[in-house]
Design a protein around this motif. Structure first.
Motif, PDB file in Angstrom:
ATOM      1  N   ARG A  68       1.900   2.254   2.890  1.00  0.00           N
ATOM      2  CA  ARG A  68       1.258   2.871   4.224  1.00  0.00           C
ATOM      3  C   ARG A  68       2.456   3.464   5.189  1.00  0.00           C
ATOM      4  O   ARG A  68       3.361   2.521   5.259  1.00  0.00           O
ATOM      5  N   HIS A 112      -5.628  11.665   3.065  1.00  0.00           N
ATOM      6  CA  HIS A 112      -6.253  10.467   2.754  1.00  0.00           C
ATOM      7  C   HIS A 112      -7.364  10.761   1.773  1.00  0.00           C
ATOM      8  O   HIS A 112      -7.915  11.719   1.492  1.00  0.00           O
ATOM      9  N   GLU A 115     -15.325   3.850   5.726  1.00  0.00           N
ATOM     10  CA  GLU A 115     -14.728   2.997   6.732  1.00  0.00           C
ATOM     11  C   GLU A 115     -15.507   2.808   8.278  1.00  0.00           C
ATOM     12  O   GLU A 115     -16.214   3.675   8.271  1.00  0.00           O
ATOM     13  N   LYS A 119       0.657  -1.101   0.012  1.00  0.00           N
ATOM     14  CA  LYS A 119       0.040  -0.005  -0.021  1.00  0.00           C
ATOM     15  C   LYS A 119       0.916   1.298   0.091  1.00  0.00           C
ATOM     16  O   LYS A 119       0.300   2.314  -0.413  1.00  0.00           O
ATOM     17  N   ASN A 152      -6.362  -0.144  -1.033  1.00  0.00           N
ATOM     18  CA  ASN A 152      -5.961   0.710  -2.014  1.00  0.00           C
ATOM     19  C   ASN A 152      -4.456   1.367  -1.700  1.00  0.00           C
ATOM     20  O   ASN A 152      -4.039   1.095  -0.806  1.00  0.00           O
ATOM     21  N   SER A 160      -7.655  -0.540   4.300  1.00  0.00           N
ATOM     22  CA  SER A 160      -8.392  -0.734   2.982  1.00  0.00           C
ATOM     23  C   SER A 160      -7.553  -1.160   1.777  1.00  0.00           C
ATOM     24  O   SER A 160      -6.311  -0.808   1.838  1.00  0.00           O
ATOM     25  N   SER A 171     -10.496   5.123  -1.047  1.00  0.00           N
ATOM     26  CA  SER A 171     -10.755   3.817  -0.433  1.00  0.00           C
ATOM     27  C   SER A 171     -11.460   3.128  -1.845  1.00  0.00           C
ATOM     28  O   SER A 171     -12.342   3.655  -2.370  1.00  0.00           O
TER      29      SER A 171
HETATM   30 MG    MG Z   1      -7.394   3.118   4.639  1.00  0.00          MG
END
Ligand code: MG
Ligand code: AMP
Length: 329
Positions: free
Chosen positions: A55, A228, A177, A53, A142, A140, A148
């Motif tokens: 992330r 985000h 979410e 991701k 993505n 998520s 998302s």
């Molecule tokens: Mg997320």
């Protein structure tokens, strides 16, 4: 790597289990958005999810379990009010944060002493979790910062070539979410708003606060500090429709293809050519938000969102996402 999209059946569940047990990740539908699941007991697998991701490594993941799973092995203390909330809202779009017993690997909670647990209600998610019968860490599905995903095609657009399998469960009905609720204190505190609202929680738990980090405090839900949900095109947010239409007309003059994103009631009053209509009811608006942001980035050079008039209940969750997805004007 070839990325397959498969319907959920015995075959695809067997393949999912193989992938998870060898430390891989599988994209799964839930009632909120699609998740990218990996074995929460396997640090290597969880690390790979962060890598796939892109992330940030201080943004913890939610652990997903099936409805018969006994979480007493994962969490050390469940307050009385949390038991009532779990009874009422799980399975469903409510994530509950507890003190961790340290059973899930430290990568899941990024070193925090807590663990976030959710029991999704989506039949496909339940089938997957039951078949695997392990706690599954799933953010998520993505690329980090992007909108998302609420369809298997959205997941494919972001993660094609990076994961082996996407289980296709159709369009997610909830659309935003889960609510993240801190259950480590005497009163439950909302860390991220979602479809289970503060009012709904307070009714069952007696009280519920909205967590706001104090100046200089280490935030309790690290995810909230990141930008985000951003579409791959310009996106702006206006409080009122007059300013939004003025901006739209300026875009027209400059040859910029803009779309106005708003609820159905507002859409009916607008005299513009291009609209992303979020629908009429609060549930429809939440359910369509990411779908329309993704549609918008395909079609538009600029998305011009109009803030909903009512911003409480479910719309608090919608507003929170809109403010992160679009630049406030
Ligand atoms: Mg997320
Ligand atoms: P996502 O996986 O993208 O839906 O994001 C998960 C959200 O849950 C983020 O906002 C995280 O900060 C939050 N979260 C996950 N685990 C914890 C935890 N142990 N404590 C507080 N927040 C958490």
């Amino acid at each position: 790597m070839l990325t397959e999209i498969l319907p959920i059946n015995e075959n695809s569940l067997r393949l999912s289990k193989e992938i998870i047990l060898r430390g891989g990740a599988v994209a799964i539908p839930t009632e909120t958005v699609y998740g990218l699941g990996a074995n929460a007991l396997d640090g290597g697998a969880v690390k790979r999810v962060f890598e796939i991701k892109g992330r940030p490594n201080d943004n913890p993941l939610i652990v997903h379990v099936h409805k018969e799973y006994d979480i007493s092995g994962l969490v050390s203390y469940i307050p009385q009010y949390a038991k009532r909330l779990a009874e009422r809202f799980q399975p469903g779009p409510l994530t509950m944060v507890y003190k961790s017993k340290g059973a899930v690997c430290p990568e899941v909670s990024c070193g925090l002493d807590t663990v976030a647990v959710r029991v999704p209600s989506h039949a496909g998610a339940q089938a997957f979790l039951k078949y695997i019968d392990l706690p599954i860490a799933a953010p998520s599905a993505n690329l980090s910062k992007h909108v998302s995903p609420v369809t298997a095609e959205h997941v494919f657009a972001d993660l094609n070539g990076k994961i082996e399998l996407i289980l296709d469960g159709g369009k997610c009905s909830g659309g935003i979410e889960s609510t993240v609720l801190d259950c480590t204190g005497e009163i439950p505190a909302i860390l991220r708003s979602g479809l289970v609202t503060r009012e709904m929680i307070a009714e069952v738990a007696g009280d519920c606060i909205e967590y706001v980090p104090a100046e200089g405090e280490r935030v309790r839900s690290p995810g909230m500090k990141y930008s985000h949900y951003c579409p791959n095109c310009a996106s702006v947010l206006f409080d009122g429709k007059e300013e939004a239409v003025r901006y739209y007309n300026e875009c027209e003059k400059k040859g910029v293809k803009a779309f106005i994103m708003c609820d159905d009631e507002t859409a009916k009053t607008l005299n513009v050519e291009r609209i992303l209509n979020l629908g009429a009811t609060e549930n429809e608006i939440a359910s369509n938000l990411y779908f329309k942001l993704r549609e918008g980035e395909e079609k538009a050079q600029a998305i011009i969102a109009i803030a909903p008039r009512n911003q409480s209940g479910i719309m608090a969750g919608v507003m929170n996402r809109l403010e992160r997805a679009c630049k406030k004007q």
